[in-house]
Design a protein around this motif. Sequence first.
Motif, PDB file in Angstrom:
ATOM      1  N   TYR A 156       0.817  -1.215   0.000  1.00  0.00           N
ATOM      2  CA  TYR A 156       0.000   0.000   0.000  1.00  0.00           C
ATOM      3  C   TYR A 156       0.848   1.261   0.000  1.00  0.00           C
ATOM      4  O   TYR A 156       0.424   2.286   0.515  1.00  0.00           O
ATOM      5  N   TYR A 208       1.645   3.224  -2.426  1.00  0.00           N
ATOM      6  CA  TYR A 208       1.075   4.299  -3.252  1.00  0.00           C
ATOM      7  C   TYR A 208      -0.050   5.037  -2.516  1.00  0.00           C
ATOM      8  O   TYR A 208       0.012   6.270  -2.378  1.00  0.00           O
ATOM      9  N   PRO A 209      -1.072   4.310  -2.000  1.00  0.00           N
ATOM     10  CA  PRO A 209      -2.077   5.014  -1.201  1.00  0.00           C
ATOM     11  C   PRO A 209      -1.479   5.726   0.003  1.00  0.00           C
ATOM     12  O   PRO A 209      -1.906   6.829   0.352  1.00  0.00           O
ATOM     13  N   ILE A 238      -0.102   8.984  -1.093  1.00  0.00           N
ATOM     14  CA  ILE A 238      -1.182   9.934  -1.399  1.00  0.00           C
ATOM     15  C   ILE A 238      -1.745  10.510  -0.113  1.00  0.00           C
ATOM     16  O   ILE A 238      -2.010  11.711  -0.013  1.00  0.00           O
ATOM     17  N   ALA A 239      -1.889   9.640   0.905  1.00  0.00           N
ATOM     18  CA  ALA A 239      -2.426  10.121   2.183  1.00  0.00           C
ATOM     19  C   ALA A 239      -1.515  11.199   2.752  1.00  0.00           C
ATOM     20  O   ALA A 239      -1.985  12.204   3.304  1.00  0.00           O
ATOM     21  N   VAL A 295       0.307  13.261   1.048  1.00  0.00           N
ATOM     22  CA  VAL A 295       0.101  14.492   0.269  1.00  0.00           C
ATOM     23  C   VAL A 295      -1.182  15.190   0.735  1.00  0.00           C
ATOM     24  O   VAL A 295      -1.230  16.421   0.830  1.00  0.00           O
ATOM     25  N   ILE A 296      -2.216  14.394   1.038  1.00  0.00           N
ATOM     26  CA  ILE A 296      -3.465  14.997   1.514  1.00  0.00           C
ATOM     27  C   ILE A 296      -3.214  15.774   2.800  1.00  0.00           C
ATOM     28  O   ILE A 296      -3.697  16.896   2.981  1.00  0.00           O
ATOM     29  N   LEU A 312      -0.430  17.154   3.680  1.00  0.00           N
ATOM     30  CA  LEU A 312       0.316  18.362   3.315  1.00  0.00           C
ATOM     31  C   LEU A 312      -0.641  19.438   2.804  1.00  0.00           C
ATOM     32  O   LEU A 312      -0.543  20.611   3.193  1.00  0.00           O
ATOM     33  N   VAL A 313      -1.584  19.024   1.954  1.00  0.00           N
ATOM     34  CA  VAL A 313      -2.559  19.994   1.428  1.00  0.00           C
ATOM     35  C   VAL A 313      -3.391  20.571   2.566  1.00  0.00           C
ATOM     36  O   VAL A 313      -3.683  21.770   2.592  1.00  0.00           O
ATOM     37  N   ALA A 314      -3.735  19.722   3.537  1.00  0.00           N
ATOM     38  CA  ALA A 314      -4.524  20.213   4.668  1.00  0.00           C
ATOM     39  C   ALA A 314      -3.745  21.280   5.431  1.00  0.00           C
ATOM     40  O   ALA A 314      -4.301  22.310   5.832  1.00  0.00           O
ATOM     41  N   ILE A 341      -1.316  23.235   4.190  1.00  0.00           N
ATOM     42  CA  ILE A 341      -1.239  24.439   3.348  1.00  0.00           C
ATOM     43  C   ILE A 341      -2.555  25.200   3.414  1.00  0.00           C
ATOM     44  O   ILE A 341      -2.585  26.418   3.594  1.00  0.00           O
ATOM     45  N   ALA A 342      -3.662  24.442   3.275  1.00  0.00           N
ATOM     46  CA  ALA A 342      -4.975  25.094   3.255  1.00  0.00           C
ATOM     47  C   ALA A 342      -5.227  25.794   4.577  1.00  0.00           C
ATOM     48  O   ALA A 342      -5.670  26.948   4.607  1.00  0.00           O
ATOM     49  N   ALA A 348      -3.034  28.899   4.752  1.00  0.00           N
ATOM     50  CA  ALA A 348      -3.425  29.912   3.772  1.00  0.00           C
ATOM     51  C   ALA A 348      -4.722  30.598   4.195  1.00  0.00           C
ATOM     52  O   ALA A 348      -4.919  31.781   3.919  1.00  0.00           O
ATOM     53  N   LEU A 349      -5.611  29.858   4.856  1.00  0.00           N
ATOM     54  CA  LEU A 349      -6.907  30.445   5.195  1.00  0.00           C
ATOM     55  C   LEU A 349      -6.896  31.192   6.516  1.00  0.00           C
ATOM     56  O   LEU A 349      -7.790  31.986   6.777  1.00  0.00           O
ATOM     57  N   LEU A 402      -8.790   8.213  -2.188  1.00  0.00           N
ATOM     58  CA  LEU A 402      -7.746   9.163  -1.789  1.00  0.00           C
ATOM     59  C   LEU A 402      -7.543  10.243  -2.852  1.00  0.00           C
ATOM     60  O   LEU A 402      -7.363  11.417  -2.515  1.00  0.00           O
ATOM     61  N   LEU A 453      -7.993  14.247  -2.227  1.00  0.00           N
ATOM     62  CA  LEU A 453      -6.932  15.208  -2.527  1.00  0.00           C
ATOM     63  C   LEU A 453      -7.464  16.315  -3.434  1.00  0.00           C
ATOM     64  O   LEU A 453      -7.247  17.503  -3.184  1.00  0.00           O
ATOM     65  N   LEU A 509     -10.215  18.456  -1.404  1.00  0.00           N
ATOM     66  CA  LEU A 509      -9.639  19.287  -0.351  1.00  0.00           C
ATOM     67  C   LEU A 509      -8.973  20.519  -0.955  1.00  0.00           C
ATOM     68  O   LEU A 509      -9.145  21.637  -0.454  1.00  0.00           O
ATOM     69  N   ARG A 567     -10.879  35.412   1.336  1.00  0.00           N
ATOM     70  CA  ARG A 567     -11.445  35.324   2.676  1.00  0.00           C
ATOM     71  C   ARG A 567     -12.348  36.479   3.025  1.00  0.00           C
ATOM     72  O   ARG A 567     -13.217  36.369   3.864  1.00  0.00           O
TER      73      ARG A 567
END
Lengths: 205, 479
Positions: free
Chosen positions: A148, A150-151, A154-155, A157-158, A160-162, A164-165, A168-169, B133, B137, B140, B150
């Motif tokens: 697993y 690859y998944p 990806i998890a 990366v998710i 990381l995006v969380a 950043i988001a 940023a917000l 997933l 991604l 999100l 904002r």
Amino acid sequence: MNPEINIAQYITYVFAAFSLASALMVITAKNPVQAALALVLTFFLSAGIWLTLEAEFLAITLVLVYVGAVMVLFLFVVMMLDINMAQLRAGFIRYLPIGLLVAVLLAVLLIMVVGPAHFGLEQFAAPTRHAADYSNVRELGRVMYTVYVYPFEIASVILLVAIIAAIALTLRRRPDTKRQDPTQQIAVKRADRMRVVDMKAEAKK
Amino acid sequence: MSFEIPDVMPALPEIFILSMACIILVVDLFLSKTSRGASYMLSQATLIIAVLITVATFSEASVLSFSDTFVRDGIADVLKIAVYIATFMVFLYAKDYLKDRGLFKGEFYTLGLFAVLGMMILISAHNFLTIYLGLELLSLSLYAMVALHRDSIQASEAAMKYFVLGAIASGMLLYGMSMIYGITGSLDLAVISANAANVSDNIVLIFGIVFLLIGVAFKLGAVPFHMWVPDVYQGAPTAVTIFIGSAPKLAAFAMLMRLLMDGLGSVSAQWQDILILLVLLSLAVGNIVAIAQVNIKRMLAYSTISHIGFLMLGVVAGTEEGVSASMFYAITYTLMSLGGFAMIILLSRKGFEAEKLADFKGLNQRSPWYAFLMLILMFSMAGVPPFLGFWAKLSVLSAVISVDLVWLAVASVIFSIIGAFYYLRVIKIMYFDKAESSEPIHCSKDMSLLISVNAFAVLLIGLFPGGLLSLCLNVVSAS
């Protein structure tokens, strides 16, 4: 019948019954702090059910992550906010009949489909119990970074995006806020802060 | 357990995009406000190089890697290239809009690239886990992009709605997946397809499929799970709306195809009727409600819903011809919607959003060229020959007729004729109404050039649709 399995079954039922009751408390409690605490209890009891299913690692993770981190944070937020419960409950009686109807229908449907008729022991034999030295964590680790991978990536990366988001917000630079600048604080000289004033000595009268 | 080191080469485009997104994230931290353009240039270069990498390693044969969680075939390559190009166009269209509104930040580009990565993962998924997933991604990144403005209450509200409904949809999808996993005993799409055919217990399978389809329909914006689409399209900054309305539709098509054709193709009888219902409702609501809209972003949102109905039509047919027609539809729709939203950006300027239909009044007097480009796009969306949209509709309809669902094709045609009204109304407003403002239209040269290329691509591919059509058919039949 094997008495050992019976005991395990009873334990599962006890956990299940209590988790249902505590989940009901989450949505009926008058005080939001009580509701949050009831949710903690629900998580504990679900972790117990997972333990009886031999998913020890997941059970411990549930307690660590949800109870230890998420719910504590949640409790802080609930305590800080002034939630007007009366306002939230305003439509409760009005929506109760339709809510109950949907809930009952859903429950009946779930029992019909996911119940013993389709997922009973006749359809799916109970999985064989593992020996006492079987390690859940080792097995998970073995597939996590191989089959697993690859998944798993990806998890990550998710997450990381969380991050950043979230940054940023929420990160705002307001020009009018006062803040400390450590380098300036260190570099400060005596002359910047202090003024030596020449004064004549005053004699006592 | 046997395990072999996976071949990472098929995933080279994904690895490249991920590395570049991380590099841009770090580089952006060290840029001053005036040199922010560097993030933009880097993102654009990344997308161009990704196109080159994918083209250079293109192959129609299907390759599995990472213990069969990843698949690379001709469909994946073509869709990925379309995603890069669409995102490239979005970034270019969005640049001036973002600059005018103080939104020109590096996060827009890093989040955009991460969304591209999510779409690529979704397009190349061969496992329930990777589908889920990849979808998360993508979603999100999009939630965050909608909320990026904002200070706008509308944008925050849209982001909140998008997030909450998206989370519910993900939950539905996961529940359906867990049911199908329970009954087939695998997460691998090929194994699921093989096992689902021998399942004795149909009720659980159907139960799972229903939840799966609800989740997918939410994400696609098909009726009756479409309520978020108009609000999000309207509330989000137009630069983000153009992104949501274009490239993710390609990924959504890929998700639908992977789940239903690769994963549940062997039990197509179970989901076909549900899909037909979704198609009919989407076509009806999308086309009829769009007539009542005065906000053009909302109107295009309802138009998206009706186009999604058409897109699903090819999958209903369930044949190779049908899937390739749907793929063709997804690509052409992306091209048209990019052009449509770009016109809204073009007419907007600092402190003014050209969101109302009335803002297009007399566009012909203000700028005959842009009015002509919009005319091409609107005719194409309405499905008037010889524009691209006509061929897309035609190929989907012929796929449906070839599986003897003539009544469905007739119903679709009737709804698309109803829909033609609101596209033609835009043309009428542009050409026959008096202009309310005589403000000249300012836009940068690159944007003006790209929007012209975009509209003329719709016209030219419409005149010679053979190449793209046969490409779609080839890659679908090869995999």
